[in-house]
Scaffold this motif. Structure first.
Motif, PDB file in Angstrom:
ATOM      1  N   LYS A   1       5.964  -1.796  -2.261  1.00 48.98           N
ATOM      2  CA  LYS A   1       5.630  -2.187  -3.634  1.00 48.98           C
ATOM      3  C   LYS A   1       4.413  -1.389  -4.113  1.00 48.98           C
ATOM      4  O   LYS A   1       3.470  -1.174  -3.334  1.00 48.98           O
ATOM      5  CB  LYS A   1       5.321  -3.681  -3.683  1.00 48.98           C
ATOM      6  N   PRO A   2       4.426  -0.991  -5.385  1.00 53.34           N
ATOM      7  CA  PRO A   2       3.318  -0.186  -5.925  1.00 53.34           C
ATOM      8  C   PRO A   2       1.956  -0.832  -5.712  1.00 53.34           C
ATOM      9  O   PRO A   2       0.979  -0.140  -5.465  1.00 53.34           O
ATOM     10  CB  PRO A   2       3.647  -0.116  -7.419  1.00 53.34           C
ATOM     11  N   ASP A   3       1.908  -2.173  -5.809  1.00 51.94           N
ATOM     12  CA  ASP A   3       0.603  -2.822  -5.718  1.00 51.94           C
ATOM     13  C   ASP A   3       0.120  -2.955  -4.266  1.00 51.94           C
ATOM     14  O   ASP A   3      -0.972  -3.448  -4.018  1.00 51.94           O
ATOM     15  CB  ASP A   3       0.662  -4.197  -6.385  1.00 51.94           C
ATOM     16  N   GLU A   4       0.955  -2.521  -3.342  1.00 55.31           N
ATOM     17  CA  GLU A   4       0.557  -2.601  -1.930  1.00 55.31           C
ATOM     18  C   GLU A   4      -0.038  -1.278  -1.423  1.00 55.31           C
ATOM     19  O   GLU A   4       0.180  -0.882  -0.284  1.00 55.31           O
ATOM     20  CB  GLU A   4       1.765  -3.006  -1.071  1.00 55.31           C
ATOM     21  N   LEU A   5      -0.794  -0.631  -2.290  1.00 55.24           N
ATOM     22  CA  LEU A   5      -1.501   0.597  -1.909  1.00 55.24           C
ATOM     23  C   LEU A   5      -2.338   0.350  -0.642  1.00 55.24           C
ATOM     24  O   LEU A   5      -3.113  -0.608  -0.586  1.00 55.24           O
ATOM     25  CB  LEU A   5      -2.429   1.008  -3.069  1.00 55.24           C
ATOM     26  N   LYS A   6      -2.145   1.206   0.352  1.00 56.16           N
ATOM     27  CA  LYS A   6      -2.890   1.056   1.609  1.00 56.16           C
ATOM     28  C   LYS A   6      -4.037   2.051   1.664  1.00 56.16           C
ATOM     29  O   LYS A   6      -3.826   3.257   1.544  1.00 56.16           O
ATOM     30  CB  LYS A   6      -1.961   1.291   2.800  1.00 56.16           C
ATOM     31  N   LEU A   7      -5.240   1.518   1.856  1.00 54.31           N
ATOM     32  CA  LEU A   7      -6.414   2.379   2.054  1.00 54.31           C
ATOM     33  C   LEU A   7      -6.825   2.242   3.510  1.00 54.31           C
ATOM     34  O   LEU A   7      -7.019   1.116   3.994  1.00 54.31           O
ATOM     35  CB  LEU A   7      -7.568   1.923   1.172  1.00 54.31           C
ATOM     36  N   VAL A   8      -6.960   3.367   4.202  1.00 52.50           N
ATOM     37  CA  VAL A   8      -7.393   3.272   5.599  1.00 52.50           C
ATOM     38  C   VAL A   8      -8.641   4.111   5.839  1.00 52.50           C
ATOM     39  O   VAL A   8      -8.787   5.207   5.280  1.00 52.50           O
ATOM     40  CB  VAL A   8      -6.272   3.697   6.596  1.00 52.50           C
ATOM     41  N   ASP A   9      -9.569   3.580   6.648  1.00 51.40           N
ATOM     42  CA  ASP A   9     -10.793   4.321   6.942  1.00 51.40           C
ATOM     43  C   ASP A   9     -10.555   5.253   8.131  1.00 51.40           C
ATOM     44  O   ASP A   9      -9.439   5.352   8.636  1.00 51.40           O
ATOM     45  CB  ASP A   9     -11.983   3.378   7.150  1.00 51.40           C
TER      46      ASP A   9
END
Lengths: 336, 336
Positions: A308-316
């Motif tokens: 889903k578009p709103d489930e953007l994953k940001l990872v460090d």
């Protein structure tokens, strides 16, 4: 001398002269121009498919009169529109300028503004062909920009991202946010850094040439970063019905930004707006080819994934997931 | 509900829906539209030669918030641009809307505005394809309108008036000035007259169809009357390097204007702006043919004569010369 001393007709005459002095009549835009400023409409012979976009800079929203540099205003009003045509993979052709001015504006301020627009327009072979001048209590500069594309199949749009493609950006992110911070908070930084940040904020370079490279190499999905990487990526994700994984460590942060804003640099790169860099998706190989030919950095920052578009994953850098903020600029909304 | 309650993205979604509900997809403008609202630029397949014009309505200059009817605002912002395309003999195609709004504006006000624009756009088969919404302390509605012309030789321009040609206007002159007078001074007039004047001021009918008739019958010189007959005629005279003789008795003054403003009617017809009628020149025979086919009055009011543009001759019913005033609307200039 104020514009109220000479009135609209004389002001238009002056601007008209300024826009015509020493124009290069051999550019495609000029060659196809049938009727210029001075009638009820401008007329030109269109080439290929027609692109059109509009964007404006408004007093007390985008700038304040007390710190206004009129040349920067003119430059930026055109640059942000050139950036939109770039983001479509188009060739800019014609600009139509609508300017609202308080009657006590100095004529020299208006000519400074138009001279800066003219220089930038010349650089990208764009002709300023029509416009309107109005009095108003607020300064408002709206530019409509027309561009062309040879083939609708080669347009760069927001709805063509595919899972497996890499996500890349041109240039550096967050520098314009630093420029704005210095403007608003007079933050002290070394002169060299200040110049970089201010240039990014006041004089963003529209990525016309890089976008043409994208088209040539077969990229199809692109947007320019005006509201911030996270907010603008969301437009691509929503229109392409996909999600994305962004690796924060990969965000192209300029050494000066890292130096001057060590704790905020990544945040500014992710959420700061007005960088006017290109954000695009393509197979890794295509991005390599673009990068090899581009005069500016092209950086892969993540990839398109199903979801889903709103489930953007940001990872460090350690692969830990971070919660994205909803933090891009949006008109009318009160800042949280 | 205010626009600040929903923010820019939701507002754009709502306007987008409103602009797409039940559109006639068979119009040439829609058929040639490749990419609509929602990307960095709109894209279309151009037809013939391309016309472009821009005009805006600004709070405290063109209207005041206290008396603002949002539907009238939307209608008029598009109508004055349609009038410019008409004055070139073009066919309107695409509108790009740039609206600045205070955050406390009611969402229903904005949709009223867009619904009125949409109705008028539909009437003239014009598609609203792009735009920008910004917050601002002042309401500002700027419309860029694109139109087409089959042949540059058939354009209606300002520089083609020839001595010996007659000067004609469509419709009635001065009614919009009466509408403005009622708005500003609450002048008392019979209801029927009030309706005529207000309609002229708030809802001018763009003379698209009449302009097409001009093109068909071979007229070449035309302008629309926005700043007043005298001021707009001067544009034609200057660009064509000719002079003119206007017979005041011939000015088409509506019976209601003559009744309600017996002493000022002629002055209002000559100097009042915003009638958005066509002012054109052509041989008498051509004007007769246009008049015979037009559904609205077409009136010969004088003729083009050799001479300096500034030597406009006004003559009364006894053939006496009157001195023209320099009295058209001009931005930035203080009214005398």
């Amino acid at each position: 001398m104020k514009v109220s001393d000479i009135g609209e007709c004389q002001l238009i005459d002056q601007l008209n002269k300024l826009l015509h002095q020493g124009t290069d009549e051999t550019t495609p835009a000029r060659q196809n121009l049938i009727l210029d400023i001075g009638d009820d409409a401008a007329v030109f012979r269109p080439q290929g498919y027609q692109l059109v976009t509009v964007d404006s800079l408004i007093e007390n929203v985008h700038f304040n009169r007390s710190m206004l540099n009129w040349a920067d205003l003119g430059y930026k009003a055109l640059a942000i529109n050139l950036s939109d045509i770039a983001a479509m993979g188009g060739v800019p052709q014609y600009a139509i300028v609508n300017i609202d001015l308080p009657p006590d504006t100095l004529v020299s301020s208006v000519t400074d503004c138009y001279n800066a627009m003219r220089s930038l327009a010349d650089k990208y072979q764009t002709a300023i062909i029509a416009g309107d001048t109005n009095q108003s209590s607020l300064i408002n500069l709206a530019v409509t920009l027309l561009g062309s594309a040879e083939n609708p199949d080669k347009l760069l749009t927001r709805n063509t991202a595919l899972p497996g493609q890499k996500i890349a950006v041109t240039g550096y992110l967050g520098n314009a946010a630093a420029g704005l911070d210095m403007l608003l908070n007079q933050t002290k930084v070394p002169d060299e850094s200040r110049e970089i940040f201010c240039r990014s904020f006041y004089r963003p370079e529209p990525r016309i040439n890089e976008a043409r490279l994208l088209v040539k190499e077969g990229a199809r999905c692109c947007i320019d970063i005006s509201d911030g990487l996270a907010a603008d990526l969301l437009h691509i994700l929503r229109q392409s019905r996909v999600s994305a994984r962004i690796e924060l460590e990969r965000l192209p942060v300029h050494p000066s930004l890292r130096l001057c804003y060590p704790l905020q640099a990544q945040h500014m790169a992710l959420y700061g707006g007005e960088d006017y860099e290109l954000l695009f998706t393509a197979p890794a190989k295509v991005i390599e080819q673009i990068s090899a030919q581009s005069g500016i950095p092209v950086t892969i920052i993540g990839e398109i994934i199903p979801g889903k578009p709103d489930e953007l994953k940001l990872v460090d850098k350690d692969g830990r997931a971070l919660q994205p903020e909803k933090n891009g600029w949006e008109h009318f909304k009160k800042p949280k």
